[in-house]
Design an enzyme around this catalytic site. Structure first.
Site, PDB file in Angstrom:
ATOM      1  CG  HIS A 141      -1.731  -1.259   1.529  1.00  0.00           C
ATOM      2  ND1 HIS A 141      -3.867  -1.255   0.738  1.00  0.00           N
ATOM      3  CD2 HIS A 141      -2.117  -1.953   1.641  1.00  0.00           C
ATOM      4  CE1 HIS A 141      -3.582  -2.087   1.073  1.00  0.00           C
ATOM      5  NE2 HIS A 141      -3.351  -2.629   1.470  1.00  0.00           N
ATOM      6  CB  ALA A 183      18.432 -19.723   5.669  1.00  0.00           C
ATOM      7  NE  ARG A 203      23.525  -4.215   1.007  1.00  0.00           N
ATOM      8  CZ  ARG A 203      22.341  -3.811   0.563  1.00  0.00           C
ATOM      9  NH1 ARG A 203      22.940  -3.489  -0.690  1.00  0.00           N
ATOM     10  NH2 ARG A 203      22.432  -3.310   1.363  1.00  0.00           N
ATOM     11  CE  LYS A 206      29.803 -19.465  -4.477  1.00  0.00           C
ATOM     12  NZ  LYS A 206      30.488 -20.824  -4.249  1.00  0.00           N
TER      13      LYS A 206
END
Length: 223
Positions: A141, A183, A203, A206
């Site tokens: 929203h 995870a 982020r 590898k």
């Protein structure tokens, strides 16, 4: 004579047990068919349909039965895929899952980004493994909107992706082919193909090898 009577008695008991099993099997099949018919009728009532799927269907310990009922509710599910027990399903008409996928326990699958007939709001490709407790969020929203305006957007998970446990996948993004999400990650932007990402927000970590040669399969009779 005593031996003959004993054998006859055993055969009679076997016959009785077989009849009981057949009656119970017929009752079970009849119950599943009745539930499937109820689900089809409930497709026009989204709240009731979600109630049936998330209080009854997702607790059935037989994968074949569960998947048949999800399909009856409008979800598109490919060959050799399994949706484990306790998965929460919202708006099944907006969910598409490819072949050879495993959707872990307590995953939240949400197709509310689209209305009926608009195609999948959540599309998961082939050979995708989604770990337990992962959540797919279909929209948000505008916090400064006077009417709290909603922003549903489609999400795409491409082939051979591995999303590990306890991840959150936000809306309007693509998790590229062969990518891995570590995870407990929060994915809030596109993930490039054959990369591994992790963290909050996720982020780049590898690259992943591209010569993948595996096919997922998890269709035990009980699970």
């Amino acid at each position: 004579m005593h031996r003959h009577g004993g054998v006859a008695g055993e055969m009679h008991c076997v016959g009785d047990r077989r009849e009981v099993v057949m009656k119970r099997s017929a009752l079970a099949v009849g119950s599943v068919l009745a539930l499937a018919a109820l689900i089809r009728r409930a497709c026009s009532n989204e709240l009731f349909l979600d109630y049936l799927l998330n209080t009854v269907v997702n607790k059935i310990p037989f994968p074949t039965t569960r998947l048949a009922l999800y399909r009856a509710a409008g979800m598109r599910i490919g060959h050799n895929s399994n949706i484990m027990m306790h998965v929460r399903v919202m708006s099944p008409h907006g969910i598409e899952i490819g072949d050879n996928c495993i959707i872990g326990e307590f995953v939240w699958l949400d197709g509310r980004a689209v209305r009926v007939g608009e195609g999948p709001g959540l599309k998961i490709g082939n050979n995708v493994n989604v770990g337990a407790n992962t959540i797919f969020i279909p929209g948000g929203h505008l916090p400064d909107s006077a009417d709290f305006f909603g922003l549903p957007e489609k999400t795409l998970v491409e082939d051979n992706v591995w999303i590990t446990m306890n991840c959150t996948i936000l809306y309007g993004l693509t998790v590229g082919e062969g990518a891995v999400v570590s995870a407990a990650s929060l994915v809030n932007k596109d993930v490039a193909p054959y990369t591994m990402v992790g963290g909050v927000p996720a982020r780049y970590l590898k690259d992943r090898a591209r010569d993948l040669d595996y096919k997922l399969y998890n269709r035990e009779r009980w699970i």
